[in-house]
Design a protein around this motif. Sequence first.
Motif, PDB file in Angstrom:
ATOM      1  N   THR A   1     -63.622 -41.629  24.888  1.00  0.00           N
ATOM      2  CA  THR A   1     -62.766 -40.556  25.392  1.00  0.00           C
ATOM      3  C   THR A   1     -63.192 -39.281  24.681  1.00  0.00           C
ATOM      4  O   THR A   1     -64.080 -39.298  23.815  1.00  0.00           O
ATOM      5  CB  THR A   1     -61.271 -40.837  25.103  1.00  0.00           C
ATOM      6  OG1 THR A   1     -61.059 -40.806  23.679  1.00  0.00           O
ATOM      7  CG2 THR A   1     -60.850 -42.197  25.649  1.00  0.00           C
ATOM      8  N   LYS A   2     -62.556 -38.167  25.013  1.00  0.00           N
ATOM      9  CA  LYS A   2     -62.906 -36.918  24.346  1.00  0.00           C
ATOM     10  C   LYS A   2     -62.570 -36.960  22.864  1.00  0.00           C
ATOM     11  O   LYS A   2     -63.201 -36.276  22.055  1.00  0.00           O
ATOM     12  CB  LYS A   2     -62.180 -35.753  25.017  1.00  0.00           C
ATOM     13  CG  LYS A   2     -62.679 -35.443  26.423  1.00  0.00           C
ATOM     14  CD  LYS A   2     -61.953 -34.236  27.001  1.00  0.00           C
ATOM     15  CE  LYS A   2     -62.480 -33.914  28.392  1.00  0.00           C
ATOM     16  NZ  LYS A   2     -61.794 -32.713  28.968  1.00  0.00           N
ATOM     17  N   GLU A   3     -61.564 -37.749  22.512  1.00  0.00           N
ATOM     18  CA  GLU A   3     -61.132 -37.799  21.122  1.00  0.00           C
ATOM     19  C   GLU A   3     -61.741 -38.960  20.338  1.00  0.00           C
ATOM     20  O   GLU A   3     -61.843 -38.899  19.103  1.00  0.00           O
ATOM     21  CB  GLU A   3     -59.592 -37.908  21.033  1.00  0.00           C
ATOM     22  CG  GLU A   3     -58.833 -36.696  21.535  1.00  0.00           C
ATOM     23  CD  GLU A   3     -58.733 -36.666  23.058  1.00  0.00           C
ATOM     24  OE1 GLU A   3     -58.902 -37.755  23.665  1.00  0.00           O
ATOM     25  OE2 GLU A   3     -58.521 -35.586  23.617  1.00  0.00           O
ATOM     26  N   TYR A   4     -62.126 -40.031  21.052  1.00  0.00           N
ATOM     27  CA  TYR A   4     -62.554 -41.230  20.333  1.00  0.00           C
ATOM     28  C   TYR A   4     -64.017 -41.550  20.652  1.00  0.00           C
ATOM     29  O   TYR A   4     -64.433 -41.566  21.813  1.00  0.00           O
ATOM     30  CB  TYR A   4     -61.685 -42.425  20.703  1.00  0.00           C
ATOM     31  CG  TYR A   4     -62.084 -43.684  19.973  1.00  0.00           C
ATOM     32  CD1 TYR A   4     -61.757 -43.850  18.635  1.00  0.00           C
ATOM     33  CD2 TYR A   4     -62.791 -44.690  20.633  1.00  0.00           C
ATOM     34  CE1 TYR A   4     -62.134 -44.998  17.950  1.00  0.00           C
ATOM     35  CE2 TYR A   4     -63.162 -45.843  19.955  1.00  0.00           C
ATOM     36  CZ  TYR A   4     -62.825 -45.985  18.610  1.00  0.00           C
ATOM     37  OH  TYR A   4     -63.207 -47.121  17.944  1.00  0.00           O
ATOM     38  N   SER A   5     -64.776 -41.817  19.610  1.00  0.00           N
ATOM     39  CA  SER A   5     -66.173 -42.201  19.744  1.00  0.00           C
ATOM     40  C   SER A   5     -66.522 -43.157  18.617  1.00  0.00           C
ATOM     41  O   SER A   5     -65.766 -43.297  17.647  1.00  0.00           O
ATOM     42  CB  SER A   5     -67.087 -40.967  19.690  1.00  0.00           C
ATOM     43  OG  SER A   5     -67.041 -40.362  18.403  1.00  0.00           O
ATOM     44  N   PHE A   6     -67.662 -43.807  18.743  1.00  0.00           N
ATOM     45  CA  PHE A   6     -68.115 -44.673  17.647  1.00  0.00           C
ATOM     46  C   PHE A   6     -69.606 -44.450  17.413  1.00  0.00           C
ATOM     47  O   PHE A   6     -70.361 -44.107  18.334  1.00  0.00           O
ATOM     48  CB  PHE A   6     -67.823 -46.152  17.932  1.00  0.00           C
ATOM     49  CG  PHE A   6     -68.574 -46.728  19.097  1.00  0.00           C
ATOM     50  CD1 PHE A   6     -69.821 -47.318  18.925  1.00  0.00           C
ATOM     51  CD2 PHE A   6     -68.019 -46.698  20.375  1.00  0.00           C
ATOM     52  CE1 PHE A   6     -70.508 -47.856  20.000  1.00  0.00           C
ATOM     53  CE2 PHE A   6     -68.704 -47.238  21.458  1.00  0.00           C
ATOM     54  CZ  PHE A   6     -69.948 -47.818  21.270  1.00  0.00           C
ATOM     55  N   LEU A   7     -69.984 -44.642  16.186  1.00  0.00           N
ATOM     56  CA  LEU A   7     -71.368 -44.434  15.782  1.00  0.00           C
ATOM     57  C   LEU A   7     -72.215 -45.649  16.165  1.00  0.00           C
ATOM     58  O   LEU A   7     -71.810 -46.794  15.967  1.00  0.00           O
ATOM     59  CB  LEU A   7     -71.441 -44.201  14.272  1.00  0.00           C
ATOM     60  CG  LEU A   7     -72.830 -43.905  13.688  1.00  0.00           C
ATOM     61  CD1 LEU A   7     -73.325 -42.548  14.187  1.00  0.00           C
ATOM     62  CD2 LEU A   7     -72.767 -43.932  12.160  1.00  0.00           C
ATOM     63  N   VAL A   8     -73.382 -45.394  16.728  1.00  0.00           N
ATOM     64  CA  VAL A   8     -74.314 -46.459  17.095  1.00  0.00           C
ATOM     65  C   VAL A   8     -75.397 -46.528  16.030  1.00  0.00           C
ATOM     66  O   VAL A   8     -76.164 -45.570  15.864  1.00  0.00           O
ATOM     67  CB  VAL A   8     -74.947 -46.207  18.476  1.00  0.00           C
ATOM     68  CG1 VAL A   8     -75.902 -47.342  18.827  1.00  0.00           C
ATOM     69  CG2 VAL A   8     -73.873 -46.066  19.540  1.00  0.00           C
TER      70      VAL A   8
END
Length: 372
Positions: free
Chosen positions: A203-210
């Motif tokens: 989402t615009k607020e949530y991401s995760f590092l790959v």
Amino acid sequence: MSPSVSPRFFSEKEVARHCTKDSCWVLLGTRVYDVTGFLRMHPGGEALILRRSGTDISHEMDGPPHRHSENARRWMEQYYIGELDRDSATEQQTLRERRKTPEHTQEEELSGASLCSKVDPEKDLVDWEKPLAWQVGHLGEKYDTWVHQPVDRPIRLFQSPLMEASTKTSWYMVPMVWMPLVFYLSWSCYTTLAQGKTRVFLTKEYSFLVNKFMFPFFFALGMFLWSFIEYCIHRFLFHMRPPAHNYYLITLHFLLHGQHHKSPFDGSRLVFPPGLASPVVGGFYLLIGKIFPEGVGLSLFVGGLCGYVVYDMIHYYLHYGSPQKGSYMYGLKAYHVKHHFEHQRAGFGITTTFWDHPFNTLIPDETFEKSQ
């Protein structure tokens, strides 16, 4: 052999002598067939024919366990060379009984001598002395039946030597061209992900590092997604039904895939020429790059590209290889043979039958064991 030419006659002993890879003859009743040239192409492997060389294969053609299709019977006629001498024909019952031992009645579904029909230049719907690309569009409503009656002979598509050469390639050119790119891009993906800057936004607020250790996952996912693309291309593009009145769509279908069904053992057209594949590969690269972050998108792409190479190699092997009975590849070969010769509107999976299940295009198992 032309019907106007009297057939040659062979004694049973003479037929029985031809039982090697260099000269392999079989009988169908009293008709003699030289299937030497078909040994390497036989879907069930050359050993099945060699074990029956010099003998009557009527039982194997009629089944059980497998009844050969009409295409199989038409194709066999191109290997006809003569008749069994009537004086020795009384020995045929002994031959038949010899072939009905348990060792031979428990054969797999791919037994038999051949699968293609012979081209009759005087009756065929096209002129085989001329390039076929511009002829097939005129077949109209007869095209679908004609293209699914396979022949064992090379096809010339274009008069121009350059255009004709561009449609052919040796199988080893595919890995030779694409695998160095797979290795290079895999290294590039790994080093990009190792920088720790690639993030996937859910989402615009949530991401995760790959991180770099997720590269194998995205690579495998790319291969899996390719298997779905492979299925869709084969089913919806290669097996579209061109309208009988549309010359151009019929021609396009023949160039894309129809020529392969017409001549399934044309070894020069069993894999896609890298030159013609390049625009398609480039298109997928640009599309994936627009949808996913750089490291993730490239990882998916390189996995898909590797899946494509595996697909082309498997496809070639399914036509020319001799997999061990009971192996995964043996099952795939049996499945693909059925697609070519009996079920052209089903069995679209090449590297796997997985997608045929949810889309209801699976060739049912019982079709491999039809009785008389």
